[in-house]
Structures are given as structure tokens and as C-alpha cells.
Scaffold this motif. Structure first.
Motif, PDB file in Angstrom:
ATOM      1  N   SER A 137     -10.172   2.724  -3.464  1.00 39.50           N
ATOM      2  CA  SER A 137      -8.943   3.009  -4.208  1.00 39.50           C
ATOM      3  C   SER A 137      -7.752   3.067  -3.263  1.00 39.50           C
ATOM      4  O   SER A 137      -6.666   2.560  -3.569  1.00 39.50           O
ATOM      5  CB  SER A 137      -9.109   4.335  -4.954  1.00 39.50           C
ATOM      6  OG  SER A 137      -7.912   4.684  -5.591  1.00 39.50           O
ATOM      7  N   SER A 138      -7.912   3.645  -2.123  1.00 43.42           N
ATOM      8  CA  SER A 138      -6.835   3.726  -1.138  1.00 43.42           C
ATOM      9  C   SER A 138      -6.462   2.338  -0.634  1.00 43.42           C
ATOM     10  O   SER A 138      -5.285   2.024  -0.447  1.00 43.42           O
ATOM     11  CB  SER A 138      -7.290   4.604   0.035  1.00 43.42           C
ATOM     12  OG  SER A 138      -6.306   4.628   1.036  1.00 43.42           O
ATOM     13  N   ASP A 187      -4.427   0.599  -3.304  1.00 45.71           N
ATOM     14  CA  ASP A 187      -3.041   1.091  -3.310  1.00 45.71           C
ATOM     15  C   ASP A 187      -2.234   0.459  -2.178  1.00 45.71           C
ATOM     16  O   ASP A 187      -1.086   0.052  -2.360  1.00 45.71           O
ATOM     17  CB  ASP A 187      -3.022   2.614  -3.166  1.00 45.71           C
ATOM     18  CG  ASP A 187      -3.333   3.327  -4.466  1.00 45.71           C
ATOM     19  OD1 ASP A 187      -3.361   2.641  -5.514  1.00 45.71           O
ATOM     20  OD2 ASP A 187      -3.527   4.556  -4.439  1.00 45.71           O
ATOM     21  N   GLU A 209      -1.508  -3.135  -3.055  1.00 46.85           N
ATOM     22  CA  GLU A 209      -0.485  -3.234  -4.099  1.00 46.85           C
ATOM     23  C   GLU A 209       0.891  -2.899  -3.542  1.00 46.85           C
ATOM     24  O   GLU A 209       1.888  -3.551  -3.870  1.00 46.85           O
ATOM     25  CB  GLU A 209      -0.827  -2.306  -5.269  1.00 46.85           C
ATOM     26  CG  GLU A 209       0.124  -2.470  -6.449  1.00 46.85           C
ATOM     27  CD  GLU A 209      -0.314  -1.686  -7.674  1.00 46.85           C
ATOM     28  OE1 GLU A 209       0.373  -1.779  -8.713  1.00 46.85           O
ATOM     29  OE2 GLU A 209      -1.342  -0.971  -7.604  1.00 46.85           O
ATOM     30  N   ALA A 210       0.968  -1.900  -2.673  1.00 44.86           N
ATOM     31  CA  ALA A 210       2.242  -1.528  -2.064  1.00 44.86           C
ATOM     32  C   ALA A 210       2.791  -2.676  -1.227  1.00 44.86           C
ATOM     33  O   ALA A 210       3.993  -2.983  -1.272  1.00 44.86           O
ATOM     34  CB  ALA A 210       2.062  -0.281  -1.198  1.00 44.86           C
ATOM     35  N   CYS A 245       4.093  -5.377  -3.579  1.00 41.84           N
ATOM     36  CA  CYS A 245       5.342  -4.965  -4.229  1.00 41.84           C
ATOM     37  C   CYS A 245       6.522  -5.047  -3.262  1.00 41.84           C
ATOM     38  O   CYS A 245       7.625  -5.410  -3.658  1.00 41.84           O
ATOM     39  CB  CYS A 245       5.220  -3.536  -4.758  1.00 41.84           C
ATOM     40  SG  CYS A 245       4.222  -3.388  -6.262  1.00 41.84           S
ATOM     41  N   SER A 275       4.286  -4.459 -11.660  1.00 44.99           N
ATOM     42  CA  SER A 275       3.465  -3.289 -11.346  1.00 44.99           C
ATOM     43  C   SER A 275       3.988  -2.025 -12.016  1.00 44.99           C
ATOM     44  O   SER A 275       3.206  -1.171 -12.449  1.00 44.99           O
ATOM     45  CB  SER A 275       3.410  -3.101  -9.830  1.00 44.99           C
ATOM     46  OG  SER A 275       2.526  -2.068  -9.479  1.00 44.99           O
ATOM     47  N   ASP A 325       3.888   9.168 -10.445  1.00 41.29           N
ATOM     48  CA  ASP A 325       2.751   9.363  -9.527  1.00 41.29           C
ATOM     49  C   ASP A 325       2.436   8.074  -8.773  1.00 41.29           C
ATOM     50  O   ASP A 325       2.121   8.094  -7.581  1.00 41.29           O
ATOM     51  CB  ASP A 325       1.519   9.820 -10.310  1.00 41.29           C
ATOM     52  CG  ASP A 325       1.671  11.226 -10.852  1.00 41.29           C
ATOM     53  OD1 ASP A 325       2.528  11.977 -10.313  1.00 41.29           O
ATOM     54  OD2 ASP A 325       0.961  11.579 -11.816  1.00 41.29           O
ATOM     55  N   LYS A 326       2.560   6.955  -9.463  1.00 43.42           N
ATOM     56  CA  LYS A 326       2.220   5.671  -8.835  1.00 43.42           C
ATOM     57  C   LYS A 326       3.181   5.347  -7.698  1.00 43.42           C
ATOM     58  O   LYS A 326       2.768   4.926  -6.611  1.00 43.42           O
ATOM     59  CB  LYS A 326       2.240   4.571  -9.888  1.00 43.42           C
ATOM     60  CG  LYS A 326       1.814   3.216  -9.360  1.00 43.42           C
ATOM     61  CD  LYS A 326       1.735   2.203 -10.497  1.00 43.42           C
ATOM     62  CE  LYS A 326       1.187   0.884 -10.004  1.00 43.42           C
ATOM     63  NZ  LYS A 326       1.038  -0.107 -11.093  1.00 43.42           N
ATOM     64  N   TYR A 327       4.478   5.526  -7.927  1.00 37.25           N
ATOM     65  CA  TYR A 327       5.481   5.219  -6.905  1.00 37.25           C
ATOM     66  C   TYR A 327       5.291   6.147  -5.704  1.00 37.25           C
ATOM     67  O   TYR A 327       5.341   5.706  -4.546  1.00 37.25           O
ATOM     68  CB  TYR A 327       6.883   5.383  -7.492  1.00 37.25           C
ATOM     69  CG  TYR A 327       8.020   4.858  -6.625  1.00 37.25           C
ATOM     70  CD1 TYR A 327       8.540   3.587  -6.834  1.00 37.25           C
ATOM     71  CD2 TYR A 327       8.584   5.645  -5.634  1.00 37.25           C
ATOM     72  CE1 TYR A 327       9.601   3.105  -6.061  1.00 37.25           C
ATOM     73  CE2 TYR A 327       9.645   5.189  -4.851  1.00 37.25           C
ATOM     74  CZ  TYR A 327      10.146   3.912  -5.076  1.00 37.25           C
ATOM     75  OH  TYR A 327      11.187   3.444  -4.312  1.00 37.25           O
ATOM     76  N   ARG A 336       2.594   7.495  -4.748  1.00 36.95           N
ATOM     77  CA  ARG A 336       1.350   7.127  -4.079  1.00 36.95           C
ATOM     78  C   ARG A 336       1.532   5.865  -3.229  1.00 36.95           C
ATOM     79  O   ARG A 336       1.047   5.780  -2.099  1.00 36.95           O
ATOM     80  CB  ARG A 336       0.264   6.900  -5.139  1.00 36.95           C
ATOM     81  CG  ARG A 336      -1.158   6.904  -4.608  1.00 36.95           C
ATOM     82  CD  ARG A 336      -2.172   6.904  -5.734  1.00 36.95           C
ATOM     83  NE  ARG A 336      -2.139   5.659  -6.504  1.00 36.95           N
ATOM     84  CZ  ARG A 336      -1.760   5.576  -7.773  1.00 36.95           C
ATOM     85  NH1 ARG A 336      -1.349   6.668  -8.422  1.00 36.95           N
ATOM     86  NH2 ARG A 336      -1.778   4.410  -8.413  1.00 36.95           N
ATOM     87  N   LEU A 337       2.264   4.885  -3.778  1.00 36.92           N
ATOM     88  CA  LEU A 337       2.438   3.612  -3.074  1.00 36.92           C
ATOM     89  C   LEU A 337       3.525   3.679  -2.002  1.00 36.92           C
ATOM     90  O   LEU A 337       3.433   3.018  -0.964  1.00 36.92           O
ATOM     91  CB  LEU A 337       2.777   2.500  -4.075  1.00 36.92           C
ATOM     92  CG  LEU A 337       1.608   1.672  -4.633  1.00 36.92           C
ATOM     93  CD1 LEU A 337       0.572   2.559  -5.295  1.00 36.92           C
ATOM     94  CD2 LEU A 337       2.130   0.621  -5.620  1.00 36.92           C
TER      95      LEU A 337
END
Length: 491
Positions: A13-14, A17, A20-21, A24, A34, A129-131, A133-134
Motif C-alpha cells: 500500500s505504501s 501511494d 501514485e504521488a 500525480c 486521482s 486524507d489522500k492528499y 498521505r500522498l
């Protein structure tokens, strides 16, 4: 066994992320995809113009982040309902902080409430939370996290304003001007001036004039709206992206025409039925501005171009016989191009038709105007049975007084209007529509028709004024008739 699986799952999962970061950060369009569902719950439809605009904004960001000279300013003219605010004003500021959280941004709209709404939605992305996290490096300051303006812990900031509001003491690396005026405001000359003056003020709020770009995004609402103002002032330093709902020569850059499908910008959301509904709801003029990106309908607004008929001058001369030409004037003593010109129009009633024999606009100072008029009138049919009727506003009375004193012209004033120009033009529109206003053929015809049919979205309207005076006069909608005037002149 279960513990190992859990560890692997967490690690995976990390990794996801982080991937994806990276994606983006690399592509703004990937960021849009996203974070779409963070602020919009409907399923996205990514028509071709969305990745195109994202790419253009990403190009613009490169020198901003590097603190280098900007590429250019951008104007985007695009119909409503095309996700333009979501991309430009909501998502773009949130994304650009992933490139450099020290950047300061100013965003503007026609109303304070709308500006705050846009900033709040951006904030919803940043605080999601997503922002977090990324992009953990971007965090808002708790002591400066208001609705209208907020700052992050890296000295970056988002400030909002609205047309006509003050924004003192703030400077930005990026300025976004999203819908600086609404359709109702564009009808008012005072409101247009407010929006244009505010646009000028925004330009003074740059960290560095050569490095801070301005992104303006709006529909076309008037020839002198913010887009028109900017293109006249500095078109050479602007990239103009124009995307009308239907394929036309107004598409810019021209190569984007190849992306239109069945002649439509977005056949899914702006197909035939949606556009027909918009035409009914907005009328031809509103549709022309908001969907076709032209300030005014091609066919005309209050007056349609096709309503005017023309005849050759030789035919008019035969019909006229000895009927006098009556002239009307809207004067301004100036020769400066940025100011209003003086307008003059010759007219003649024969039977139940009103013939416009000639029309012209000139920019002359007062002495030159007084010298010009006698020759102009006589060349265009003035006789001792003619008269020149001048609108008594501003310098009109001075022109009347001087002409009466220094010439033998029959000069008087038109009755002062009590209604607006729109009301007066609507009042004479049936006469024009029925073909009872005829133009004598001449090189002035095209300019005259364009201005009258283009009202109220054209910059100048001198012909509208003097045409309404002429039609009212010849139809007997003024107190004096020609006999009274000639008696007053001792004829």
C-alpha cells in the motif's frame, strides 16, 4: 503467516501511494483523475479538452516553479458546463503546491461568494486524507486556514478576491481570473469598466511582472469584456485558447478543430439536444456569447442583419425627387482613437419607408468638426429644406450654438431621450423588421449594420442613437414636425 501477509500488504500500500504521488506530480491530468472524487461524486467524462487544458497549465507551471520568465499569459474562452473551473481554479492551485509549496496564488471571480467557494473546494482537496498521505510536505497552517485565504507551512498561500474588491499587500507567483464578470454585469458599461479595472489591478499584484502569468477563463459576453480588453491591450503576450461549443473559425489554436467530433466540442455533454435547450434558455445573443464565444449573435441581437434592405443610389435618387434629407448627429469633440467618435446620419422618408442615405463616424476636435460639417452635409444631399438635428448631450449644445452662429445650416437639437438605448431600439425594431428602413448602397453599409445588429455588445453605439432618432422623427414620434422646424428657421 498472517502477520507476514499483513506486513507485505502494508508495504504494498505504501508503494502504491508513492507511485501514485509520483504520477500525480509528473502529470497534472493524472492528479485531476486521482482527486476527482474528492470533490465531485458524479462519474467523470474526460472529453479531449480536459487533458489538453491540463497539459497547457502544466507547461505554464514549469517557469513558475523555476522562477523564470513566464511563457505567456493565457485566455481560455469555453462554454459553461465544461469542467473549466474544476480544472483551473480548484484543482490547479492544489496541484501546483505539489510542485512547489512555497508558491503564492491569487484567484478572482465576479463575486466574493464564488471566489470563496472555489478556494474552499481546493482546501477540501488539500485537507483530504489522500492528499495528506500522498503529499505530506504540504500542510496548512492552523492559524492561517480561513475560507477566503489560507497559507501552508512552507510560506505558500492562496488569496481570493472578487471584481471590484481591494486586494492590497498581497503578491502572487500565479494569478487566476475565473469568470471576472457575469452576463448581467457585462450588459452594464459601468460594471464592464469595474471588471476591466480590477483586471488591471490584479496585474499589479505580481511577485515579478515578467515571471507571474495570469490565467483568464471565461465566456465571451461583450466586445469590451475582460477578454476583449486584454486582447486589445497586449495580445502579443497572450496565448488565446478559444473553444466554442460548435465548430467554427473561432476555434483557437486552429489545429484544435481536428478534435471536434460531428462539429461539437463535447458531443456527450454538449450535444444537439443540450445546445438547443441552451439556445432557448439564453436566446440568440446569450447563446452566441456563452457557447459560440462571440460577443453577439452572427445574425444580430435586438436587430437582425437580414431586416435591413438596400437599394442602389440611382434608384433612391429617382424615388426621392425633391424630398429633403434630414440629418442626425451624435457629437464628441475629440480626435483620440480610444474615445467615442462623432456619428452622423442622413435620412429621408418617401411614402411609408425611411431611407438611410449615408452614415459616417469621425474623430475631430471641436474647431475641425465645425469646419467639416457644412461640406459633409452638402456633399450628401443637404438643401435649404434640410435640417441637422443633434443630440443635446455633453458638447452637443455647443456644436449647435456654434453652427447656428457661423453657418447658414438649419441646426436644432433632438428631444432629450428619457428611455435607455435598448428600450428605444426595441421600440423601432418592428419598423426595421417590416422592411421599412432601407439603406442606400454605400461603403458605410457594413459598419452600420454590424454596429446596429451588434448592440448592446459592441463597444460603440453612435449609429444606434442616431438611427432611433431618425426613425422616431420620420414616424412622427417627436413633438415637432418638419413644417414647424422650417417655420422656426424662417423658411
Amino acid at each position: 503467516m498472517n502477520e507476514n501477509v499483513s506486513t507485505i500488504t502494508s508495504f504494498s500500500s505504501s508503494d502504491l501511494d508513492a507511485a501514485e504521488a509520483r504520477l500525480c506530480r509528473l502529470e497534472f491530468f493524472e492528479f485531476v483523475k486521482s482527486f476527482w472524487d474528492v470533490i465531485i461524486k458524479e462519474e467523470p467524462e474526460y472529453n479531449w479538452h480536459i487533458p489538453y487544458l491540463c497539459e497547457e497549465l502544466q507547461k505554464l507551471s514549469v517557469p513558475i516553479v523555476a522562477r523564470q520568465k513566464k511563457l505567456y499569459d493565457i485566455i481560455i474562452n469555453i462554454p459553461p458546463g465544461t469542467t473549466k473551473t474544476t480544472i483551473v481554479t480548484i484543482m490547479y492551485p492544489a496541484w501546483i503546491w505539489t510542485q512547489d509549496p512555497t508558491l503564492r496564488i491569487i484567484t478572482n471571480s465576479y463575486s466574493k461568494e464564488l471566489s470563496i467557494e472555489h478556494a474552499t473546494k481546493s482546501k477540501d482537496i488539500i485537507t483530504s486524507d489522500k492528499y495528506k498521505r500522498l503529499f505530506p510536505e504540504v500542510a496548512l497552517r492552523r492559524d492561517k486556514a480561513g475560507k477566503a485565504s489560507y497559507e501552508n507551512t512552507s510560506t505558500g498561500a492562496r488569496y481570493v478576491t472578487s471584481s471590484g474588491s481591494a486586494i492590497t499587500g498581497k503578491h502572487a507567483h500565479l494569478i487566476i481570473n475565473d469568470d471576472p464578470q457575469n452576463p448581467q454585469q457585462a450588459e452594464s458599461e459601468a460594471e464592464r469598466k469595474t471588471a476591466n479595472d480590477h483586471t488591471k489591478t490584479l496585474s499589479s499584484r505580481k511577485v515579478h511582472k515578467e515571471k507571474t502569468p495570469v490565467v483568464t477563463i471565461m465566456q465571451r459576453l461583450h466586445e469590451d469584456d475582460v477578454t476583449g480588453y486584454l486582447l486589445k491591450k497586449k495580445s502579443e503576450s497572450i496565448k488565446h485558447i478559444c473553444l466554442p461549443a460548435e465548430l467554427s473559425d473561432r476555434v483557437l489554436p486552429v489545429e484544435l478543430k481536428d478534435h471536434y467530433v460531428d462539429g461539437k466540442l463535447d458531443p456527450s455533454r454538449l450535444g444537439d439536444s443540450a445546445l438547443e435547450e441552451a439556445k432557448i434558455d439564453l436566446g440568440s445573443r446569450g447563446y452566441a456569447g456563452q457557447f459560440e464565444q462571440t460577443p453577439g449573435s452572427d445574425e444580430g441581437n435586438i436587430i437582425k442583419k437580414e431586416w435591413f434592405t438596400k437599394i442602389p443610389r440611382s434608384e433612391f435618387d429617382y424615388l426621392r425627387d425633391s424630398q429633403p434629407i434630414i440629418f442626425f448627429g451624435d457629437t464628441a469633440f475629440t480626435d483620440r482613437k480610444e474615445n467615442d467618435p462623432s456619428g452622423f446620419l442622413g435620412s429621408c422618408r418617401i411614402g411609408n419607408k425611411i431611407y438611410i442615405t449615408h452614415a459616417t463616424k469621425i474623430r475631430k476636435k471641436f474647431p475641425d468638426l465645425i469646419r467639416f460639417l457644412p461640406d459633409y452635409l452638402k456633399v450628401n444631399g443637404y438643401t435649404d429644406r434640410s435640417s441637422l438635428r443633434i443630440e443635446p448631450k455633453a458638447n452637443g449644445l455647443s456644436v449647435i450654438d456654434q453652427l447656428q452662429e457661423s453657418t447658414d445650416l438649419n441646426v436644432t437639437e433632438t428631444p432629450s431621450p428619457t428611455d435607455s438605448k435598448s428600450t428605444r431600439l426595441y421600440a423601432i425594431s418592428p419598423t426595421i423588421e417590416c422592411g421599412r428602413v432601407v439603406l442606400v448602397e454605400g461603403d458605410w453599409n457594413e459598419e452600420f449594420i454590424e454596429e446596429v445588429a451588434g448592440f448592446p455588445v459592441k463597444v460603440h453605439d453612435e449609429y444606434v442613437d442616431i438611427l432611433t432618432y431618425a426613425v422616431d422623427y420620420h414616424e412622427g414620434n417627436v413633438e415637432e414636425d418638419q413644417t414647424d422646424i422650417l417655420n422656426a428657421f424662417g423658411r
